[in-house]
Design a protein around this motif. Structure first.
Motif, PDB file in Angstrom:
ATOM      1  N   ASP A   1      37.805  17.708  67.052  1.00 12.58           N
ATOM      2  CA  ASP A   1      38.822  17.656  67.122  1.00 12.58           C
ATOM      3  C   ASP A   1      40.023  18.672  67.276  1.00 12.58           C
TER       4      ASP A   1
ATOM      5  N   SER B   1      31.081  17.031  66.898  1.00 12.79           N
ATOM      6  CA  SER B   1      32.629  16.243  65.900  1.00 12.79           C
ATOM      7  C   SER B   1      34.077  17.057  67.288  1.00 12.79           C
TER       8      SER B   1
ATOM      9  N   GLN C   1      29.385  19.904  63.808  1.00 14.06           N
ATOM     10  CA  GLN C   1      29.964  19.329  62.644  1.00 14.06           C
ATOM     11  C   GLN C   1      30.020  20.255  61.107  1.00 14.06           C
TER      12      GLN C   1
ATOM     13  N   LYS D   1      28.387   7.689  68.507  1.00 14.14           N
ATOM     14  CA  LYS D   1      29.549   8.428  67.805  1.00 14.14           C
ATOM     15  C   LYS D   1      28.745   9.748  67.516  1.00 14.14           C
TER      16      LYS D   1
END
Length: 70
Positions: free
Chosen positions: A9, A7, A20, A2
């Protein structure tokens, strides 16, 4: 593995990988670099992204690339 700076999403930019805590796509950085722009130019245009985030992304990418090259 990770990422600490990327990010993904579905609720943010339809799942586009972004830095992020921002809505700045990683692809924007790659486009700037490919187009001959500097990291400073990218940071000036996207102030929500820090230099530390860019460096961390590039270091993670390098580690992944080198791990795959072995």
């Amino acid at each position: 593995m990770k990422s600490s700076v990327v990010s993904v999403d579905p609720e943010t930019m339809s799942g586009t990988p972004v830095f992020q805590g921002t809505r700045v796509p990683i692809q924007n950085l790659l486009d700037y670099i490919e187009g001959g722009s500097t990291v400073d130019e990218f940071l000036e245009d996207f102030p929500s992204v820090s230099r530390d985030m860019v460096v961390a992304y590039l270091e993670e990418s390098r580690r992944l690339f080198l791990a795959e090259a072995v």
